[in-house]
Design an enzyme around this catalytic site. Structure first.
Site, short mmCIF file in Angstrom:
data_model
loop_
_atom_site.label_atom_id
_atom_site.label_comp_id
_atom_site.label_asym_id
_atom_site.label_seq_id
_atom_site.Cartn_x
_atom_site.Cartn_y
_atom_site.Cartn_z
N LYS A 131 -48.17 -3.83 54.44
CA LYS A 131 -47.60 -5.36 54.57
C LYS A 131 -46.22 -5.12 55.36
CE LYS A 131 -48.35 -9.57 53.42
NZ LYS A 131 -49.76 -10.17 52.98
N ASP A 159 -49.78 -14.06 57.27
CA ASP A 159 -49.41 -14.19 56.14
C ASP A 159 -48.42 -15.47 56.03
OD1 ASP A 159 -49.49 -13.06 53.16
OD2 ASP A 159 -47.43 -13.68 53.29
#
Ligand code: NDP
Ligand code: 2IT
Length: 451
Positions: free
Chosen positions: A132, A172
């Protein structure tokens, strides 16, 4: 033979180390605790995981990149943000996971998301590792030119850590089609390669996959449908409380409507709207995807809706709850209210939106509960389908892609359901998703040696 206390002592020891080594990262502690506390039955059965130090290795990212992101705003002032990429685990494939641009981003948030991503990606069975990244940059209120300059500066550093066989980001919170365009464009320019598979969520006209935009929200509803079906129930006519008004929320609402359910809410950081006649999705999309407005604009244009500034969307009664905004947005008190109001099922569209108290309350009330790492896996699974299409230079149709997504989600559901039964917690999708994915990652790490 291991004693009864064996896995618990090993887990406690690792958790103590995680807390001591990663101070000031409560979300990371929360995510690790939830996983490690639910996998004891797998550790009893396979003591070699503990002996090979799998737990200690799993909680330590393989690589963490922190960098300066300087950019110039429209008033010609230099701004500096912080960039992150945590490459957590690549035992199952190249690092894969989104980028988040939001002012609350810090290392602990990115680590919690990267840690969750390892297990989510394992559940998809698409051969992808977990990562991430992101920045504390706030895209709200910025001009397109500022967004572009920021994305270009972000990629000026990140590009050296990416590649279709190395690390493949996607969107995201705060990173959608516009940002992905600027990021991909800069990578292509710097590297002099049209390497489509190094980023997913691209525009469909330039290498993106059909259904990637819809995939996370659609997938969450497919998962919900599977859970209800196991109890002989369906979605038809049920009131659904949805939080968020971004990518995940909008397409969860779309699929709920296609299945005959009645989503009646949406929210953003300013408050929530309730529309008892059902959300007008075309209007909400226009406000959020085109105008980049607020949910209050929706209520202003729709007579059947009302806007509540601040407050909790979970006060609105409904049988289905789909938290699709952000972490820890649904706490124990909100869970108690929902349960009192006749809640049947909760599906985490967002990553870790329910606090541990809330999850305990749902368990206690025997409410169906789908954890994010299983329920929102449709997004990254469709990213993997985008990587496959890029690698083979194929293009699949919308309906073909949607069928593949649905088949993957059914398989994710069944793995979690069956693992829960096998490890002595029937119906508990948290135990099921965590153990099923942990065993896959642990087996790969065991086979590949101490690295
Ligand atoms: P978007 O940026 O498209 O939308 C986020 C939505 O949540 C907005 O309505 C935003 O409101 C709201 N929100 C974000 N942060 C906060 C906050 N701190 N407090 C209140 N509201 C907030 O993001 P996505 O829809 O892509 O992501 C939503 C969630 O789903 C995240 O948890 C993400 O990690 C997860 N997820 C996303 C996937 C994807 O494919 N995009 C895949 C799997 C999970 P506002 O605009 O006012 O900030
Ligand atoms: O949390 C997630 O799974 C995502 N933001 C999607 C990641 C991806 O690589 O598609």
């Amino acid at each position: 033979m291991p004693s009864a206390v064996f896995p618990h002592a090993a887990v406690d020891e690792v958790l103590r180390t995680v807390l001591a080594r990663n101070p000031g990262e409560p979300e990371f502690h929360q995510a690790v605790t939830e996983v490690l506390e639910s996998i004891a039955p797998a550790l009893v059965e396979r003591p070699e995981y503990v002996e090979a130090g799998i737990l200690e290795r799993l909680v330590e990212p393989e690589r963490q990149v922190l960098f300066r992101v300087p950019w110039t705003d429209d008033r010609n002032r230099v701004q500096v943000n912080r960039g992150f990429r945590v490459q957590f685990n690549s035992a199952l494939g190249p690092y894969k996971g989104g980028l988040r641009f939001h002012p609350t981003v810090n290392l602990g948030i990115i680590k919690f998301l990267g840690f969750e991503q390892i297990f989510k990606n394992a559940l998809t069975a698409q051969g992808i590792g977990g990562a991430k990244g992101g920045s504390d940059f706030d895209p709200h209120g910025k001009s397109d030119a500022e967004i572009m300059r920021f994305c270009q500066s972000f990629m000026d550093e990140l590009y050296r850590h990416l590649g279709e066989h190395t690390d493949v980001p996607a969107g995201d919170i705060g990173v959608g089609a516009r940002e992905i365009g600027y990021l991909f464009g800069r990578y292509r320019k710097i590297t002099n390669r049209h390497e489509s598979g190094m980023f997913t969520g691209k525009g469909v006209a330039w290498g993106g996959a059909e259904v990637r935009t819809e995939a996370t929200g659609y997938g969450a509803v497919f998962f919900l449908e599977q859970m209800l079906q196991r109890r002989g129930q369906g979605l038809e006519g049920r009131r659904a409380i949805v939080s968020g008004a971004g990518n995940v929320a909008l397409y969860a609402i779309e699929k709920l409507q296609q299945r005959g359910a009645l989503p009646i809410t949406a929210s953003d950081s300013s408050g929530y709207v309730v529309d008892e006649s059902g959300i007008d999705l075309a209007l909400l999309k226009q406000i959020k995807e085109v105008e980049r407005g607020r949910v209050s604009d929706y209520a202003a244009r729709r007579p059947s809706a009302r806007f509540v500034a601040g407050g909790s969307v979970w006060d609105v009664p409904g049988e289905l709850a789909l938290p699709c905004a952000t972490q820890n947005e649904l706490d124990g008190a909100a869970a108690a209210t929902l349960i009192r109001n006749g809640l049947v099922a909760v599906v985490e569209g967002a990553n870790m939106p329910c606090t541990p108290d809330a999850v305990d309350a749902f368990r206690g009330a025997r409410v169906l509960f789908a954890p994010g790492k299983a329920a929102n896996a449709g997004g990254v699974a469709t990213s993997a389908l985008e990587m496959s299409q890029n690698a083979s230079r194929q293009r699949w149709t919308f309906s073909d892609s949607e069928q593949r997504l649905q088949a993957i989600i059914v398989a994710v559901h069944d793995q979690a359901f069956e693992a829960a039964e096998r490890y002595g917690a029937p119906g508990d999708y948290v135990v099921g998703a965590n153990t099923a994915s942990f065993v896959k990652v642990a087996d790969a790490m065991l086979a590949q040696g101490v690295i």
